[in-house]
Structure formats: structure tokens, C-alpha cells
Design an enzyme around this catalytic site. Structure first.
Site, PDB file in Angstrom:
ATOM      1  N   ASP A  12       0.816  -1.224   0.000  1.00 47.00           N
ATOM      2  CA  ASP A  12       0.000   0.000   0.000  1.00 47.00           C
ATOM      3  C   ASP A  12       0.843   1.265   0.000  1.00 47.00           C
ATOM      4  O   ASP A  12       0.449   2.293   0.549  1.00 47.00           O
ATOM      5  CB  ASP A  12      -0.962   0.020   1.213  1.00 47.00           C
ATOM      6  CG  ASP A  12      -1.777  -1.244   1.307  1.00 47.00           C
ATOM      7  OD1 ASP A  12      -2.257  -1.699   0.265  1.00 47.00           O
ATOM      8  OD2 ASP A  12      -1.908  -1.786   2.419  1.00 47.00           O
ATOM      9  N   GLY A  16       0.833   1.267  -7.471  1.00 41.73           N
ATOM     10  CA  GLY A  16      -0.006   1.364  -8.660  1.00 41.73           C
ATOM     11  C   GLY A  16       0.107   2.744  -9.279  1.00 41.73           C
ATOM     12  O   GLY A  16       0.297   2.888 -10.488  1.00 41.73           O
ATOM     13  N   HIS A  40      -4.193  -2.154  -6.430  1.00 45.20           N
ATOM     14  CA  HIS A  40      -3.449  -0.964  -6.822  1.00 45.20           C
ATOM     15  C   HIS A  40      -4.463   0.072  -7.299  1.00 45.20           C
ATOM     16  O   HIS A  40      -5.291  -0.231  -8.148  1.00 45.20           O
ATOM     17  CB  HIS A  40      -2.474  -1.290  -7.955  1.00 45.20           C
ATOM     18  CG  HIS A  40      -1.328  -2.128  -7.497  1.00 45.20           C
ATOM     19  ND1 HIS A  40      -0.391  -2.642  -8.348  1.00 45.20           N
ATOM     20  CD2 HIS A  40      -0.968  -2.517  -6.265  1.00 45.20           C
ATOM     21  CE1 HIS A  40       0.499  -3.329  -7.651  1.00 45.20           C
ATOM     22  NE2 HIS A  40       0.163  -3.270  -6.390  1.00 45.20           N
ATOM     23  N   ARG A 303     -10.794  -2.745   4.595  1.00 45.41           N
ATOM     24  CA  ARG A 303     -10.459  -2.792   6.029  1.00 45.41           C
ATOM     25  C   ARG A 303      -9.648  -1.558   6.432  1.00 45.41           C
ATOM     26  O   ARG A 303      -8.767  -1.135   5.679  1.00 45.41           O
ATOM     27  CB  ARG A 303      -9.567  -4.014   6.323  1.00 45.41           C
ATOM     28  CG  ARG A 303     -10.303  -5.317   6.282  1.00 45.41           C
ATOM     29  CD  ARG A 303      -9.416  -6.452   6.736  1.00 45.41           C
ATOM     30  NE  ARG A 303      -8.356  -6.766   5.765  1.00 45.41           N
ATOM     31  CZ  ARG A 303      -7.479  -7.744   5.919  1.00 45.41           C
ATOM     32  NH1 ARG A 303      -7.492  -8.479   7.014  1.00 45.41           N
ATOM     33  NH2 ARG A 303      -6.574  -7.997   5.003  1.00 45.41           N
ATOM     34  N   GLY A 414       0.347  13.746  -4.329  1.00 44.29           N
ATOM     35  CA  GLY A 414      -1.091  13.580  -4.556  1.00 44.29           C
ATOM     36  C   GLY A 414      -1.333  12.340  -5.376  1.00 44.29           C
ATOM     37  O   GLY A 414      -0.409  11.805  -5.998  1.00 44.29           O
TER      38      GLY A 414
HETATM   39  P1  GDP Z   1      -0.401   0.111  -3.775  1.00 39.32           P
HETATM   40  O1  GDP Z   1      -1.016  -1.190  -3.403  1.00 39.32           O
HETATM   41  O2  GDP Z   1       1.045   0.188  -3.375  1.00 39.32           O
HETATM   42  O3  GDP Z   1      -0.613   0.495  -5.195  1.00 39.32           O
HETATM   43  O4  GDP Z   1      -1.109   1.218  -2.925  1.00 39.32           O
HETATM   44  P2  GDP Z   1      -2.690   1.478  -2.731  1.00 39.32           P
HETATM   45  O5  GDP Z   1      -3.321   1.681  -4.041  1.00 39.32           O
HETATM   46  O6  GDP Z   1      -3.280   0.480  -1.806  1.00 39.32           O
HETATM   47  O7  GDP Z   1      -2.629   2.806  -1.885  1.00 39.32           O
HETATM   48  C1  GDP Z   1      -2.227   3.947  -2.380  1.00 39.32           C
HETATM   49  C2  GDP Z   1      -3.376   4.934  -2.228  1.00 39.32           C
HETATM   50  O8  GDP Z   1      -2.815   6.193  -2.059  1.00 39.32           O
HETATM   51  C3  GDP Z   1      -4.249   5.039  -3.450  1.00 39.32           C
HETATM   52  O9  GDP Z   1      -5.556   5.399  -3.086  1.00 39.32           O
HETATM   53  C4  GDP Z   1      -3.585   6.151  -4.256  1.00 39.32           C
HETATM   54  O10 GDP Z   1      -4.474   6.828  -5.132  1.00 39.32           O
HETATM   55  C5  GDP Z   1      -3.133   7.041  -3.154  1.00 39.32           C
HETATM   56  N1  GDP Z   1      -1.900   7.773  -3.409  1.00 39.32           N
HETATM   57  C6  GDP Z   1      -0.772   7.351  -4.041  1.00 39.32           C
HETATM   58  N2  GDP Z   1       0.186   8.300  -3.995  1.00 39.32           N
HETATM   59  C7  GDP Z   1      -0.355   9.329  -3.298  1.00 39.32           C
HETATM   60  C8  GDP Z   1       0.142  10.587  -2.872  1.00 39.32           C
HETATM   61  O11 GDP Z   1       1.274  10.963  -3.106  1.00 39.32           O
HETATM   62  N3  GDP Z   1      -0.704  11.363  -2.138  1.00 39.32           N
HETATM   63  C9  GDP Z   1      -1.975  10.991  -1.822  1.00 39.32           C
HETATM   64  N4  GDP Z   1      -2.722  11.818  -1.110  1.00 39.32           N
HETATM   65  N5  GDP Z   1      -2.463   9.817  -2.198  1.00 39.32           N
HETATM   66  C10 GDP Z   1      -1.669   8.996  -2.922  1.00 39.32           C
END
Ligand code: GDP
Length: 424
Positions: A12, A16, A40, A303, A414
Site C-alpha cells: 500500500d 499502482g 493498486h 479494512r 497527490g
Molecule cells: P499500492 O497497493 O502500493 O498500489 O497502494 P494502494 O493503491 O493500496 O494505496 C495507495 C493509495 O494512495 C491510493 O488510493 C492512491 O491513489 C493514493 N496515493 C498514491 N500516492 C499518493 C500521494 O502521493 N498522495 C496521496 N494523497 N495519495 C496517494
């Protein structure tokens, strides 16, 4: 050119989002391990997408996506995922999606067994996502798996099911008191959900080898992070696959190829789903505020995630295990509300200060040593160069870089595709 994008922490981290961004320069994106147990999240002009099985590159039309032999695929889930994307206007054809004939199929009985075992464990449960991942990897190593390539040979598939399913049914019935499963029912399920993918199934190994030989750019996309690796993570609270870059070429199907660049994705604070040691865990108000600011709820399961300060001990270990050449620091913008930003610089284990990530009981009893850095208290989401960041935010990035011993090349501010800083 072979690049790996991998998680430095517990998953997380925003892989992605970074794969979606960095795949702009790639010809091929490959998922090399795991199944639909994690998600992701990618936000772009078409909307917000949660991808559980498909490589994040699928949202770029010109990129070819590969689901590698190290993956485990629930074909019913894949059907739904493909439908959601095609309904939203994403193009998915055998030209831009290739599925390894050697990837294992996550069958309905794997999901059943996963859930039944979690229920049996009660308060000792692992916090499994209940998606069948550990039973399907277990079967792979017991040589009782059904593979995507089997779908291309119905007679052989039937024969395999006749051998494997009675064994699985015995497990379900005799251990957990569940209902009998038949080879016939499993064949029908595969006919409905698996067979439609036959045009996509191929020997991805020769495809990838040829692509690399022609000078194409191939990106390996990991699921979860170093601390969830089956060998080097917080066992037994790990995933059931190898999440490290070193496994990337194997799980993709090109074991003889060397990775040219490994980019580690590291979050500006910590989060962890499920059970297991999580030294920096916050509680009460502090946890609530960070969870809300970061939207820390599981992409696959919804969760609430456990959250905590940035953990330099675990992250340095993650950087080393991944062999990261550079890092992308994500979710910097989330910390903007803090007056002072906590960082865990060491652990206390049996009264001793340690900076090497411990295992077993030492990890279970470790206490975090927390230091505080000044907060920046302003919105940084529009920063597009390092100099756009306030001094306290720059100081935070430089301190983390020093603590983990690896250059931070990208800073994400972001979730949107363009909300990032490239430092060099
Ligand atoms: P992954 O499994 O590593 O791809 O991560 P997840 O998708 O579970 O969690 C990342 C979450 O953080 C997603 O909802 C993304 O849109 C969001 N996200 C990723 N990079 C950033 C960031 O730099 N800032 C913010 N606010 N959200 C982000």
C-alpha cells in the site's frame, strides 16, 4: 531495459500510482507475483480504478501488459475486473494483455479453504484477505495446482481435475466439515470464467525475451512490499509469494535476465493491513487523524489499515532486500496537517538500541525510538519541483534519504498522475 517497481514497506505504498506514472516510457508492464489479495489504485482522466490482478500499465493503451508465471489468478475475479475496465472504455485485447500459461489458477476451493482456516484460527487468525492466496500457492508447491495453460487442453484439464479435486474435497469435508466439491463442478466453473481467456494465454517467456532482445523497455510491477515477502518479511504474517525484486525475472518468466533499475516505492509514513508485528503503530486520536488524512482503508477489502510513523529501521531493511537503486517517496501531502512529524529512527530490543531490522521474538518485543521533525503545515500538493516545497518538507525528504541510505528520486504529493516531483 528491465526496470522493477517494488514496495519498500508493508504494501500500500502507492505502487499502482507510480507504475501508472512511470509506465509512460515503457513498452511492457508485467505483474510477477501475487493474486487479487491486494489492490493498486490508479486515478487518471478516465476515472479511479482499483486493479487487483491486471498490471497497472493496462490504463495506457500503448503498453502491453503481462500476467507472469509467478501470479495466481482467480479467473472469476479477473472476468469482473476486465468487464469494469472495458465498460469504462479501457481497451483490453490479446494484443495488449498476455497471460502466462504457467500462472496458477486460484480455484473456488482455495477461497473456501482460506476462509475456513481463518475461521478455525479465531483470535489467532492471520488477517488473511480470504481470497485463497495461501492455499493456491500451497498447492503450487505440492504440485496439485491447475495452471492457465491447462485451459488450452480440455481433455488434460479434465484429467487433472479428476486427480486434484477429490484430494481438495477431502480437505474441505474432513478437516472443516464443508460440502463435497466435484471435478465436474470445477470444470464448469473453469469453462464459464477461464475459457474466455484462452486467446490471451501464451508462453509469455518467449514474448518477453524477444521484447528485451529487440531493445524494448519492460517494467516489472510488484504487489505488496518487502516486509510481506514470504522469505524475508514478517513471517508468518507475510504474503505467500516473493515480493522482492530478485524474484521479479523468475515470476515474470525470464529468470535469466538481469534487472537494470530497481525503483523502491516508500511511503512517507507507515501502514499495515492485518495482523503481525508493527512496531510504529499509533493508536487513539493520533492513529485516527493519520488514517483519515491518508485514506488508509484497504483497496481490496475496505479494512481500516493500522498506521504509524515512518519507520527508518524497517525501510532501510526494505531498501536492502529490494536492492533499490532509487526511491519514490509517496503521500508526502498527507503529513501536511502535523505540527511535528514523527520518525522512528531505531528500535529498543531488550533494553538495547538496534537499527538492523530484527526477526521473531526480538521484533515482537521491539519498541520504537521516535524523533520529531518540524512540520510544514501547508498544502504541498501543487509542488512540482523540489524547490516548491517548504524548507521543513525538504528537510523531511533529505532526512529520510539519509536514514535509509538510498536516493529519493521522486516525491509524490497527490494521487493524480501529474502530482509529483522528479528531483533528478
Ligand atoms: P499500492 O497497493 O502500493 O498500489 O497502494 P494502494 O493503491 O493500496 O494505496 C495507495 C493509495 O494512495 C491510493 O488510493 C492512491 O491513489 C493514493 N496515493 C498514491 N500516492 C499518493 C500521494 O502521493 N498522495 C496521496 N494523497 N495519495 C496517494
Amino acid at each position: 531495459m528491465l526496470t522493477a517497481i517494488v514496495g519498500i514497506n508493508w504494501g500500500d505504498e502507492g505502487k499502482g500510482r507510480m507504475v501508472d506514472l512511470l509506465s509512460r516510457d515503457e513498452d511492457v508492464v508485467v505483474r510477477y507475483q501475487g493474486g487479487n489479495n491486494a489492490g493498486h489504485t490508479v486515478v487518471n482522466h478516465l476515472g479511479k480504478f482499483v486493479l487487483n490482478l491486471l498490471p497497472s500499465g493496462i490504463l495506457r493503451e500503448e503498453v502491453v501488459c503481462v500476467m507472469g508465471s509467478g501470479m495466481v489468478i482467480d479467473v472469476e475475479h479477473l472476468s469482473r475486473e476486465v468487464k469494469k475496465l472495458t465498460d469504462a472504455g479501457v481497451k483490453i485485447t490479446p494484443e495488449n494483455l498476455k497471460i502466462s500459461d504457467k500462472a496458477h489458477i486460484c480455484m473456488p476451493y482455495h477461497v473456501m479453504l482460506d476462509r475456513m482456516e481463518e475461521a478455525r484460527l479465531k483470535d489467532k487468525k492471520f488477517g488473511s484477505t480470504g481470497r485463497g492466496i495461501s492455499p493456491v500457492y500451497g498447492d503450487k508447491y505440492m504440485k496439485k495446482g491447475i495452471r492457465m495453460g491447462d485451459l488450452l487442453h480440455p481433455a488434460y484439464l479434465k484429467e487433472r481435475l479428476e486427480t486434484v479435486v477429490p484430494f481438495k474435497s477431502m480437505n474441505v469435508e474432513k478437516i472443516y466439515g464443508g460440502e463435497k466439491i466435484t471435478a465436474g463442478a470445477m470444470y464448469e466453473w473453469l469453462k464459464t470464467y477461464g475459457m474466455p481467456f484462452t486467446p490471451y494465454i501464451c508462453d509469455v517467456s518467449s514474448y518477453l525475451d524477444a521484447a528485451l532482445t529487440e531493445g524494448k523497455r519492460v517494467m516489472l510491477e510488484a504487489q505488496l512490499g518487502a516486509l510481506r515477502d514470504i522469505d524475508f518479511g514478517i513471517y508468518p504474517f507475510t504474503s505467500s509469494s516473493s515480493t522482492i525484486a530478485g524474484y521479479g525475472p523468475v515470476g515474470a518468466g525470464i529468470p535469466g535476465r538481469k534487472i537494470d533499475l530497481t525503483v523502491g516505492i516508500m511511503k512517507a509514513y507507515s501502514s499495515c493491513v492485518g495482523e503481525g508485528p508493527f512496531t510504529v503503530e499509533m493508536d487513539g486520536r493520533e492513529a485516527h487523524d493519520l488514517r483519515e488524512a491518508g485514506g488508509e482503508y484497504g483497496a481490496a477489502t475496505g479494512r481500516p489499515r493500522r498506521v504509524g510513523a515512518f519507520d527508518a529501521v524497517a525501510s532501510r531493511y526494505g531498501v536492502r532486500m529490494q536492492g533499490a537503486d532509487c526511491l519514490a517517496l509517496t503521500k508526502m501531502d498527507v503529513l501536511s496537517y502535523m505540527d511535528r512529524v514523527p520518525v522512528c529512527t531505531a528500535y529498543l530490543v531488550n533494553g538495547k538500541t538496534v537499527t538492523d531490522f530484527p526477526t521473531g521474538e526480538d521484533l515482537n518485543s521491539a519498541e520504537p525510538v521516535i524523533e520529531y521533525l518540524p512540520g510544514w503545515k501547508c498544502d504541498v500538493s501543487s509542488a512540482r519541483s523540489f524547490d516548491d516545497l517548504p524548507e521543513a518538507a525538504r528537510n523531511y525528504v533529505l532526512t529520510l534519504e539519509k536514514l535509509v541510505g538510498c536516493p529519493i528520486r521522486y516525491v509524490s504529493v497527490g494521487p493524480e498522475r501529474e502530482a509529483y516531483i522528479e528531483r533528478y
